[in-house]
Scaffold this active site. Structure first.
Site, mmCIF file in Angstrom:
data_model
loop_
_atom_site.group_PDB
_atom_site.id
_atom_site.type_symbol
_atom_site.label_atom_id
_atom_site.label_comp_id
_atom_site.label_asym_id
_atom_site.label_seq_id
_atom_site.Cartn_x
_atom_site.Cartn_y
_atom_site.Cartn_z
ATOM 1 N N ASP A 40 14.554 -15.501 48.075
ATOM 2 C CA ASP A 40 14.958 -16.154 46.836
ATOM 3 C C ASP A 40 16.061 -15.332 46.178
ATOM 4 O OD1 ASP A 40 12.008 -17.806 45.426
ATOM 5 O OD2 ASP A 40 13.147 -18.141 47.247
ATOM 6 N N HIS A 55 17.975 -23.667 44.997
ATOM 7 C CA HIS A 55 16.992 -23.081 44.076
ATOM 8 C C HIS A 55 17.259 -23.569 42.653
ATOM 9 C CE1 HIS A 55 13.636 -20.536 43.424
ATOM 10 N NE2 HIS A 55 14.266 -19.468 42.948
ATOM 11 N N HIS A 105 11.847 -11.536 47.693
ATOM 12 C CA HIS A 105 12.921 -11.566 46.707
ATOM 13 C C HIS A 105 13.985 -10.552 47.106
ATOM 14 C CE1 HIS A 105 9.834 -13.642 44.302
ATOM 15 N NE2 HIS A 105 10.872 -14.213 43.720
#
Length: 377
Positions: A152, A203, A301
């Site tokens: 992400d 996203h 992440h």
């Protein structure tokens, strides 16, 4: 007088003979003492030599100890690599819902969670909504030793370039879920992701909780992000979307499918997004090797220093265990609901956009349940 003289002569003769005998015995005593001294020296030399050999052996043993410790460490690594459960265990897929629970409203806000286990079997997850009929995934192919690696990208923290280096060195393809501001601020990284064969997924634009948006706002979040990508690269964005914070509803799953996207949740994640509270490289590595499983969709992440530093070792270990890293394009296909023509779902939105219980979005860490937090994700 004559007798006295004879007596003196006899005594003198005896004295001379005694002295001569003593002189003859002196060398014999001296030779024996020399032999004893020589033997004593040999014993001392042997003892000294023995001590030297013992010291040498001790030094050699001391020199060997680090090597033995190193071998022990290598044995542990080898043991970890070889200590892989059988395919029968690895392929043990969990039950997933085949229909939506009647207790769940059309736009009830949910927060994604899954339940870890220590057996390396694919984990179970929420059982209220059949996410597969909306193109939703949290697991891939559980019949194969395969892992889907995803990152992400809400903002850049200086590690994405290194992550791309590691992926390239290990010939691994991953997926990067990016926001519209990320595309605008870091175009070079976006182009590198694309040019090196990675999936670049959506996203959203402002990273909102999707159930709180109207239909128009939701489509706007998706299309604005994909338009920024297309403008930069000249090609359409890969049609995979990660809902910000893992927050979703039946409606948002449906609208996402209507926009042409598959929704990608995850079966592995941990608290890695706090840049000032990183777990460390060893912990990041151990977390992975303790929780890998067939068909794993991994959420990491890219802002995490720990993930970045552990990534190379993670990839090498998993390859040694017989796993390969697959693209999201290799996910299994499911039967999908009919969302209508021109991207307009058949089911109309009722007046319930923001009526869900906010407590459902809270992260649960109890009993092994876990959900991605919303911070920086």
């Amino acid at each position: 007088m004559k007798k006295f003289f004879l007596l003196v002569l006899v005594l003198f003769t005896l004295s001379v003979a005694g002295c001569k005998g003593n002189k003859e015995n002196i060398p014999q005593i001296s030779e024996k003492q020399e032999e004893i001294s020589k033997n004593d020296s040999l014993v001392k030399e042997a003892f000294a030599s023995g001590n030297e050999e013992n010291e040498e052996e001790k030094e050699l043993e001391e020199e060997k100890e680090p090597e033995e410790e190193k071998e022990d460490e290598e044995d542990e690594i080898t043991k970890e690599i070889k200590n892989t459960p059988s395919d029968e265990i690895l392929k043990k897929a969990p039950d997933q819902p085949t229909e939506n629970s009647s207790s769940v409203g059309y736009n009830d806000k949910k927060s994604w969670w899954f339940k870890r286990n220590s057996e390396h079997t694919p984990p179970s997850a929420q059982m209220e909504i059949d996410i597969r009929q909306y193109g939703g995934y949290y697991l891939g192919n559980t019949d194969e030793r395969v892992i889907y690696l995803t990152f992400d990208e809400g903002y850049e923290n200086g590690y994405t370039s290194k992550i791309l280096d590691v992926l390239k060195e290990n010939d691994v393809k991953a997926a990067f879920f990016v926001t519209e501001p990320y595309i605008e601020k870091d175009p070079e990284l976006i182009l590198r992701m694309k040019n090196e064969g990675h999936v670049v997924g959506n996203h959203t634009t402002t990273h909102p909780e999707m159930p709180s948006l109207t239909d128009d706002e939701l489509f706007g979040e998706i299309t604005q992000c994909e338009n920024a990508y297309a403008e930069l690269t000249g090609e359409p964005m890969d049609k995979f979307l990660r809902p910000p914070g893992g927050v979703y509803s039946i409606r948002t799953l449906e609208k996402t499918l209507a926009a042409g996207y598959k929704t990608i949740f995850w079966s592995y994640a941990y608290k890695d997004w706090e840049v000032d509270n990183q777990p460390g490289t060893v912990e990041a590595y151990n977390m992975f090797v303790n929780n890998y499983h067939n068909g794993a969709i991994i959420l990491l992440h890219a802002v995490s220093q720990s993930n970045t530093e552990a990534l190379n070792s993670i990839i090498k270990t998993m390859k040694e265990k017989g796993y390969r890293f697959a693209s999201l394009y290799e996910l299994p296909e499911y039967d999908l609901i009919d969302v209508g023509q021109n991207g307009s779902p058949d089911i109309e939105l009722e007046e319930e956009v923001n009526t869900s219980d906010d407590s459902l979005t809270e992260t649960s860490q109890e009993n092994g349940n876990t959900s991605e937090g919303t911070e920086n994700s």
